[in-house]
Every structure is written in C-alpha cells, then in structure tokens.
Scaffold this motif. Structure first.
Motif, PDB file in Angstrom:
ATOM      1  N   GLU A   1      28.166  48.777  39.924  1.00 18.80           N
ATOM      2  CA  GLU A   1      29.386  49.419  39.444  1.00 18.80           C
ATOM      3  C   GLU A   1      29.939  50.365  40.494  1.00 18.80           C
ATOM      4  OE1 GLU A   1      28.826  49.648  34.675  1.00 18.80           O
ATOM      5  OE2 GLU A   1      27.395  50.792  35.839  1.00 18.80           O
TER       6      GLU A   1
ATOM      7  N   VAL B   1      32.062  48.678  43.247  1.00 22.09           N
ATOM      8  CA  VAL B   1      33.451  48.281  42.971  1.00 22.09           C
ATOM      9  C   VAL B   1      34.251  49.458  42.428  1.00 22.09           C
ATOM     10  CG1 VAL B   1      32.956  45.845  42.633  1.00 22.09           C
ATOM     11  CG2 VAL B   1      32.797  47.401  40.693  1.00 22.09           C
ATOM     12  N   LEU B   2      33.794  50.668  42.747  1.00 21.98           N
ATOM     13  CA  LEU B   2      34.420  51.863  42.189  1.00 21.98           C
ATOM     14  C   LEU B   2      35.943  51.882  42.376  1.00 21.98           C
ATOM     15  CD1 LEU B   2      33.225  54.211  40.680  1.00 21.98           C
ATOM     16  CD2 LEU B   2      33.056  55.466  42.806  1.00 21.98           C
ATOM     17  N   GLN B   3      36.413  51.446  43.542  1.00 27.41           N
ATOM     18  CA  GLN B   3      37.863  51.442  43.757  1.00 27.41           C
ATOM     19  C   GLN B   3      38.470  50.082  43.450  1.00 27.41           C
ATOM     20  OE1 GLN B   3      35.740  52.191  46.406  1.00 27.41           O
ATOM     21  NE2 GLN B   3      36.462  54.017  47.462  1.00 27.41           N
TER      22      GLN B   3
ATOM     23  N   PHE C   1      37.567  47.600  41.003  1.00 22.90           N
ATOM     24  CA  PHE C   1      37.322  46.840  39.782  1.00 22.90           C
ATOM     25  C   PHE C   1      38.584  46.310  39.140  1.00 22.90           C
ATOM     26  CE2 PHE C   1      38.658  49.989  36.708  1.00 22.90           C
ATOM     27  CZ  PHE C   1      38.558  51.173  37.421  1.00 22.90           C
ATOM     28  N   LYS C   2      39.736  46.826  39.565  1.00 22.91           N
ATOM     29  CA  LYS C   2      40.975  46.325  38.971  1.00 22.91           C
ATOM     30  C   LYS C   2      41.541  45.152  39.751  1.00 22.91           C
ATOM     31  CE  LYS C   2      42.773  50.114  36.262  1.00 22.91           C
ATOM     32  NZ  LYS C   2      43.720  51.235  36.250  1.00 22.91           N
TER      33      LYS C   2
ATOM     34  N   ARG D   1      30.340  49.940  50.956  1.00 25.62           N
ATOM     35  CA  ARG D   1      31.539  49.822  50.134  1.00 25.62           C
ATOM     36  C   ARG D   1      32.793  50.151  50.937  1.00 25.62           C
ATOM     37  NH1 ARG D   1      31.292  54.083  45.752  1.00 25.62           N
ATOM     38  NH2 ARG D   1      32.288  55.425  47.290  1.00 25.62           N
TER      39      ARG D   1
END
Lengths: 517, 427
Positions: free
Chosen positions: A357, A360-362, A364-365, A418
């Motif tokens: 998680e 993909v903190l920035q 995920f959208k 990341r």
C-alpha cells in the motif's frame, strides 16, 4: 595503570524475541581514556548503552565498577555510579536559562530554598576548568546548538559524573564546532574523566579516540588501539567486508534547466518572519545539486515550499517549463517532481499500512491500479513485488509486511524505490541516508549517481558534510534562510564550507559576519 | 493464497503468518477475552451486592449471574420458581431490533476512527436524523404518496441531516484545526436544543390522541409509514424486530467494502493512519476529514431513521437536557469491534443482548434497574479494554514483568527510531 578499568561490561548478552541484540559483548573502559563505540545501526550500540543505563537487564554477563560487580536496575542506579550521557537530541528546557538547566534535578537547597548563587559559582568554576564557555544566564532557545551541547556536558560535570557517554555528538555541529568539541573531550580525559564516544564517523574516531570497540550485528568484533589501525580496517571491521568509502562518479554533464526557483520566500511555522528568504537557484538535468547547511537554517522549509507541504509567501517556481508556484502537492508531483522526504516515518510511509500500500501511496488512483474506484489489489501486489525485487527491499513477509516492522534501511529503500520508479525529471532527496548503515548508504549513493547519469535532476539536502562533498556536483550553502554561497565540491574544503555554514563567510561579502552569539 | 501461488512465483514471497498470529485472529480473541472478563466481573459485583445486602439472597445472586451470561435465553420461571432457559423468540427479536441503531452508530464511530477522528458527536447526529426522519415521515400525507416512498424519503432525510450535522465538526477541524471532540460535544447540545425547539413549534407532529403521551411525537405508524418486517416476525413472533436489522447489516457490509476495497476508502484510511504522509502523497487530507465526518454523521442519521421508522418507537421530543445513549454507545460498539465494520454487526448485537439480559435481571430477580445498569456498564467498560488485551496477546505489553521493552517486531532488527527512543528513555 594498564588495567585501571572504571567500568567493565563483561560478556553481556541481551536477547529479544527472535534477535540477539547483544551477543557476548565485552567493553572495558579505562580511567581517563576516550573509548569509541563503533557500529552500524542495529549493531547493538544502543542496546548495550541501555544495559549500562539500567533500562534493560542483560540476559547474561556482568557489569563491574572499579573491579566490583554492580547491578544496575534502573537509570537512578546508573546516575549513582557516576554515569552521565549527552544524548543525540538534547534534553534541555528551551525557556529555562543555562544555569537552571544545569542544576535541574540536582539543585542545591537550604531549608527547601534554592541556592542559585552557590550553584552558579560551581558551574562557573567547572566551565573555567574545562574550557566550556557558556553564558549561564542566557536562555537555551537563544543559544546555538554547539552551546547547548556544552550545557549538556556541564550538566554531567555538575553531577560529578566520572563516566561520560557521548551519543553521536557531532551530528548537529559545524566542522569548527566539532574541532572544539574534540578539544573539550581531550581536556576531560586529561582530568581523569572516562569517555565513551558512540559514533559511526571514522574520521572522528581517528582524531580523538584512544581505543575503539567495534560491534557488528550484535556481536563483539574487537577492541583495538586507534594508533594501530587505519580507517579502512575499521570500516571493514564494522561492515564485515571492504567498503567503498568514496562515491565513484564521473563528472556531471548538466543539461537543460529542470527547475527554476526565483526569489522564493517561505514563512516559518513558529515565528512571524520568513524561514526562507529570497532564495533563487536552478537545478539542471544530469546534476546533483546539494543544499548544505546546519540543521534548522531553512532547508526543511525550502523543501516544504518546493513540494507544496508548506505555503509559499513569495517568489516563483518553474518546473519543466510550467509554473507551479502555488500548485497543490499532487499537481506539483504530477508536473515532474519525486520527493524522498526528510522524515520517513512522518511523511514517507504510512507505518500502519502494508508495504504494497505504501508503494502506491501516490499512484493508487492511476488506471493501472483501480477500476471504477475499486483498487485492483492483484495489480498492486504485482507492482510491489516487482519493486521489492528490483530495489532489494527486504522484509519479513514481502509485500504484505506492515511498514512499521521493517528496518530503517529497508524502509528508506522502499521509499527510494517508490520515488525513483515514478520516473519524474526532478528528484528531491532530503537526507536520504540519515540513520542508515554503511552498506545501505553505499547502495543509495550509487543509485542517486546512476539516476543522475540517466539525466535526472537531483536536488539533495544533506547535513552530512562527507556526503555533501562526495556526492554533489554543485553545493549551495544555506544560512538563516538565505543561500550564502555556491561552492564547487572539487575546489572547496570542508573548512571553507564550515565558514559559510556558520555565517562567518558569504559570497559577495567577504568580511566576517557573526549571526548568532 | 493458492490462487496467488498459481499466478506467479514472485508472489510466493508474500507469505501470511499462521492463523493464530494473524492480526485479525488476535483482534477477535482479544474482544472475546475482554467480554468474558467483563461478564465475570459483572458476576462478581452481583455476588458482592448480595453479600452486602440482606434483602438479596445468595440464591438470587446465583440467578443473577446466570442471567448475566444467558439472559437472552431466559424464558422466565417454572412452576417451582426456578429459572428456565430456552429459545426466547421475543428476547432475540427484541435484541435484533435494539441492535439496529447500535450497529449504525457503531459504524459511525468506526468510520471516523479509521480516518483518525473521534466522533463523539453521534448523539447529536442521531437527534438531527431523528427530527428529519420524523418530520418527513409524518408530514407527507400517506393518502397521496405511497408509504414506501415516504419511508425512503424519510430514511434519506435522516441520513442527510446526520451527514450535514456531522460535517460541521469536520469543517471546523479541517479549516480551523479545532479539535473534533470539542466541536462534537458542542454540536451535540446544539442539536439537542434545536430538536426540542423544532418540535415545540410543530404541534401537528405531537401525539395528542393518546392521553399520557404528552411530550411524545407521533409514531410513524400513525401515518402508515413502517419498516417492512421482511418475514422476521415469522421467526421471532411477538417481538419488535423488523427489516431494519437487515438494512443495518447490509450497510455494514457496504461500509466494509467501501473502506477496504475502494480508492476512496484507502484514502480515508491513509489520512487516518498518517495524515502527514497522506498530505505528502498529494491526498487532500482536509477534504477527506470533512467527508469522513459526513459519512459518520450519515450513519448515525440512518440509525435514527431505522429506529423511529420501525413504527413502534416514540420520540420524547423534549431532549434539551439529555442526549440519546444509543449515540454514545456507538463508541464501545466500535471499540469492541476494533473499528472493523463487519465486526460492528456482532458487537452491536452483543451490546443489545446485554440490554436484554439487564431487563431480564430486573424482571426476574430482586436486583433493581439501577444495579442492573451498573453491571451492564461494567461489562461495556471492560469490553473496551480489548485493545489492551490485544497488546498483551501479541506481547507488546507486559503488565507483570520487570521493566523491559521488546522491540515491536521480533523478526527484524530494531530500526533507528526505536533505538533513538530507547536512548531517550535513558534520560
């Protein structure tokens, strides 16, 4: 005299579930010596010191004070035995005076009334004797960090401590202040105090320590006389393999301007004035530009302003040809900015969430990771596993590991993975190697240089002078919110940089200029 | 897991811990343990009270203890005066009926918790939902509009009113950084007075038909607006149960899916776990705080809507001096469920079971209702200790050991932050 040990920690073993933090460690401190304790993060230095301070009870081994076995059950016992410590982060009360801080907890009283005059006399005598010049009536918040450290040392002396522990004391000092501290330490040792000096900086050990004990992964590697070893040998002892101390890199080939900063001002969060004043600079593709300076001179605010974490009070930022001065954090990031934050626990990671998680903190959208607002967890997993593999992020349970349970080095590697994989033209890296061990630092430095060679622009903020000198292609020195000098790492020296960092020197104005007393 | 292994060899790296070591398992065990401790302590109090009180015999204390544990299955007394137990359709049906609003207020608190907010404003949101629901349900004439449509409108009105009321503390928090707890407490009392004032001015909504019902608002059944029983009355004849419990369960499942599977749920969770990291990642944390409070408020509003649309409950409108307990009880419901929306279903039912057990103790033994309330309160209180029990299970907390700290995770070396805190502790 050879065996005049004040404190001996013999065969100390301390086990936590699943890990032996200290495995048969022996440390013998002679009277009047400066003894360095060297080891990477996680080597067991802190555990050993916690045992000495009575915070942990050892599972095996004994502690002897002057040959007699003692049991240290809590920190009060340690204090009673004359053990004192200067912590990495000072334990001072900002709004109290120097004198109040020194006597706090060990006040001389008569009939319940404070005897400050007596105390002051004692403190002044001590400061005279050991060359620790401080203004006892000044408030802590008004004096420099170097001064505050002297207050911490006086605190130990006032309590008549014989065994002084310095925990990473140089991290917050300028090169000049470091030299001064070394002198003070030598003076203390001459007066018969025994000093335990925790550090991972080899230069300082070579400069000041008589002997050094090396720990690695909880194990005792050896105690050697500093006169008999070289820096390279020490680093090999510490890491367990030969280490590349210098960063290998070819000269930079700066390309076009990636980010242009003009007259940037960022307000301070605590005070009314600006923490960043009229700062202008360019970052070019294919170069590592380093912002150097002593902690708290506006670097944090500058980066917060650039990345959008703080609001900007004036100036203009252009990234890849687009003006992004007042854009939101997400817009700035989309415009081409990746950011390795200063505080990986506060900003970098959501510690309670899984590694995947966090990866993909920035993102995920992005279409790749969601459909109609539902996260595609299998895609996230695949992506995280890929990053973990490519960047060698190690953790107990792979992608589903809770970020909190990872080691500091691997947490940082995860953030770097990341941020690099987002492939933005500008990478802002704030203290990317803070608190990491030599192996991890080597790895991260190599990655940053590789990214530079790929043509990425890198803005590095670092407090470690060695890192600044070895990694950067260009150095900007910040002092009290302004950029006071631009230096070429190939032509400057640490000493010259130190003059800029302390405000004694600045470009355009060659006369000495003292900011803070 | 098997599916993952089949997809790619890479994924094998992501192993899950064994069943007993899983976070979820531990949470469930911890909640069960704390319930057991609570009930045991409640029993101790019952016995103690009997021992100190001449008018209560030990026999009746023993009956009380049995009722604490099995009150829900109590079927009264037999001819010999002994307690009988068995399937009590009325008790179980009533339990489900009372669980309905508790599940929803529990969800309200849990959703806010997940976003890092303490929604102590559920009572106020519940009251606003009550007023909106009753107003819509009673003032649209059922001769002209189908009752089902009125029901739906009234339900939505309750949710919207709760959402609006909940978003006020959310806005104050995100724009002015006012602590949501303080804002929630203020808005609770504002709601209590607003609602009283509203019904004071609307005589047409008051129950004038029945004497002895002064101060009450009409039941929604007086307008023919009643939640469908959905055949639950066939299973639990004679009880107050209706379809509301199924709606509450459905909402809990939807909230669970929303929180765990959607990007927006992920955002809210991220803001809750680390607001700074969320901000750093470009998430609009301020907006999310408002939305989270609005969702929480909507859930509390739904609780009110389902409770009063049941048709067999009346609202005592002069609320300016009291706040509805069902709003506050959402807090222990959420705590006991460790903020997991699915677990809230069970903890909500458990809380209402305690309620029924309390009634049985009051009706069947010499313990009066006040004592019963104290015992129930103790059980609820200890239930909220589940977090501590969970830490005990996973070894993060040692109550009876010498001063020692264990690194949070055994498998990896302690990270520098922990080392630092260790050093700092040595001051």
């Amino acid at each position: 005299m050879e065996n005049d040990y004040v404190i001996e920690m013999l065969h100390i073993t301390k086990e936590f579930p699943g890990i032996k933090a200290n495995d048969d460690i022996t440390l013998q401190l002679r009277r009047g010596e400066i003894h360095a304790l060297l080891g990477e993060n996680g080597a067991g230095k802190s555990t050993l010191m916690s045992v000495l301070f009575g915070l942990y009870q050892p599972d095996g081994g004994v502690i002897k004070k002057e040959g007699k076995e003692v049991r240290i059950k809590d920190p009060n016992d340690a204090t009673a035995l004359g053990i004192g410590m200067v912590h990495q982060h000072f334990k001072l009360i900002d709004v109290f005076t120097v004198l109040d801080n020194i006597i706090l907890g060990a006040e001389t009283t008569k009939l319940g009334f404070l005897q400050k005059k007596d105390a002051k006399k004692q403190v002044l005598a001590l400061s005279e004797k050991y060359g620790l010049k401080v203004d006892v009536n000044a408030k802590i918040e008004d004096i420099t960090v170097g001064m505050q450290q002297k207050v911490e040392i006086l605190k130990m002396l006032y309590r008549k401590n014989e065994i002084l522990i310095f925990d990473e004391p140089t991290a917050v000092l300028t090169p000049q202040e470091i030299d001064e501290l070394m002198d003070v330490m030598r003076g203390l040792a001459r007066e018969g105090k025994s000093i335990l000096f925790i550090t991972h900086k080899l230069n300082e050990i070579m400069a000041v320590a008589d002997r050094v004990t090396v720990l690695r992964k909880g194990k005792f590697i050896g105690t050697v006389n500093t006169a008999d070893v070289t820096k390279e040998e020490l680093s090999t002892m510490m890491v367990g393999r030969p280490v590349q101390l210098e960063v290998e890199k070819t000269p930079a080939k700066p390309g076009k301007t990636v980010m242009k900063v003009e007259n940037l001002c960022v307000p301070s969060r605590l005070y009314k004035h600006d923490a960043v004043k009229n700062v202008s600079f360019d970052v070019h593709a294919g170069e590592i530009l380093c912002i150097s300076g002593i902690d708290g001179n506006g670097q944090t605010e500058l980066i917060n302003g650039l990345t959008g974490l703080d609001r900007i009070s004036g100036g203009k930022i252009t990234l890849c040809g687009r003006e992004i001065t007042h854009a939101s954090i997400r817009k700035k990031s989309d415009a081409g900015l990746a950011h390795i934050p200063e505080d990986r626990h506060k900003h970098g990671l959501v510690l309670g969430e899984r590694l995947e998680e966090n990866m993909v903190l920035q993102r995920f959208k992005e279409k790749r990771f969601q459909r109609c607002g539902f996260i595609k967890f299998d895609e996230v997993r695949k992506y995280a596993d890929d990053l973990i593999e490519r960047f060698d992020v190690r953790s107990g349970q792979g992608a589903v590991t809770t970020a909190r349970s990872m080691s500091g080095g691997n947490q940082q590697k995860a953030i770097i993975a990341r941020e690099l994989d987002r492939e933005k033209p500008l990478l802002i890296a704030v203290q990317p190697t803070r608190g990491l061990d030599v192996g991890a630092i080597e790895n991260i430095h190599a990655r940053l240089v590789a990214e530079r060679d790929k043509g990425r622009a890198i803005l590095l903020v670092s407090l470690e002078l060695e890192e600044v000198m070895s990694l950067s292609d260009r150095i900007l020195v910040m002092y009290e919110g302004e950029i006071v000098g631009e230096l070429d790492p190939k032509q400057t020296t640490v000493e010259e940089m130190g003059l800029y960092m302390s405000g004694a020197k600045r470009d355009g104005k060659e006369e000495t200029h003292h900011g803070k007393a | 897991m098997a599916k993952h292994n089949a997809v790619s060899p890479l994924l094998q790296k992501s192993t899950r811990p064994s069943f007993l070591k899983r976070e979820g398992t531990r949470t469930v065990i911890a909640s069960l343990v704390s319930i057991a401790i609570g009930m045991a302590l409640g029993s101790v109090i019952i016995v103690l009270v009997a021992a100190l009180n001449d008018s209560i015999t030990m026999k009746s204390a023993w009956e009380g203890v049995r009722l604490v544990f099995f009150g829900i299955f109590s079927t009264g007394r037999n001819a010999l005066g002994g307690l009988t137990f068995g399937f009590n359709a009325v008790s179980i049906g009533d339990m489900l009926f009372r669980a309905t609003p508790l599940i929803l207020t529990g969800l309200s608190v849990a959703v806010a918790f997940k976003t890092g907010l303490f929604n102590i404003g559920a009572p106020g949101q519940f009251l606003m939902g009550t007023a909106a629901t009753l107003y819509v349900a009673l003032s649209i004439p059922s001769e002209k509009v189908p009752a089902a449509l009125i029901w739906l409108l009234a339900f939505l009105a309750g949710a919207v009113a709760g959402a609006l009321w909940g978003s006020i503390p959310g806005l104050l928090k995100s724009l002015l950084n006012i602590n949501e707890v303080i804002a929630c407490i203020m808005t609770n009392w504002i709601a209590a007075n607003l609602v009283t004032w509203f019904f004071d001015a609307h005589n047409e909504l008051k129950n004038a038909a029945e004497s002895g019902k002064i101060g009450y608002v009409c039941k929604t059944s007086s307008n023919g607006v009643v939640t469908s029983k959905l055949f639950l009355d066939k299973i639990f004849p004679g009880s107050q149960v209706n379809g509301g419990i199924l709606i509450a369960i459905l909402i809990a499942v939807l909230v669970y899916i929303f929180m765990t599977k959607t990007t927006f749920g992920f955002e809210l969770k991220t803001v809750g776990s680390n607001r700074y990291a969320a901000k750093y990642a470009g998430i609009n944390d301020k907006r999310d705080i408002v939305i989270s409070m609005a969702i929480a408020g909507a859930l509390a509003g739904c609780a009110a809507a389902l409770y009063y649309l049941s048709g067999n409950t009346e609202f005592y409108w002069s609320t300016y001096q009291t706040l509805p307990a069902v709003g506050f009880n959402g807090i222990p419901v959420a705590l006991l469920a460790a903020n997991n929306p699915l677990a809230v279903i069970f903890s909500g039912v458990f809380m209402s079971m305690l309620n029924i057990s309390g009634l049985q103790i009051k009706n069947l033994t010499t313990y009066n209702e006040y004592l019963t309330d104290i015992i129930i309160a103790i059980i609820v209180y200890l239930s909220a200790f589940s977090l501590m029990i969970r830490m005990l299970i996973s070894g993060q907390l040692k109550l009876f050991h010498k001063k020692q700290k264990t690194p949070p995770q055994a498998a990896s070396p302690p990270d520098p932050a922990d080392e630092e805190s260790g050093k700092e502790a040595s001051a």
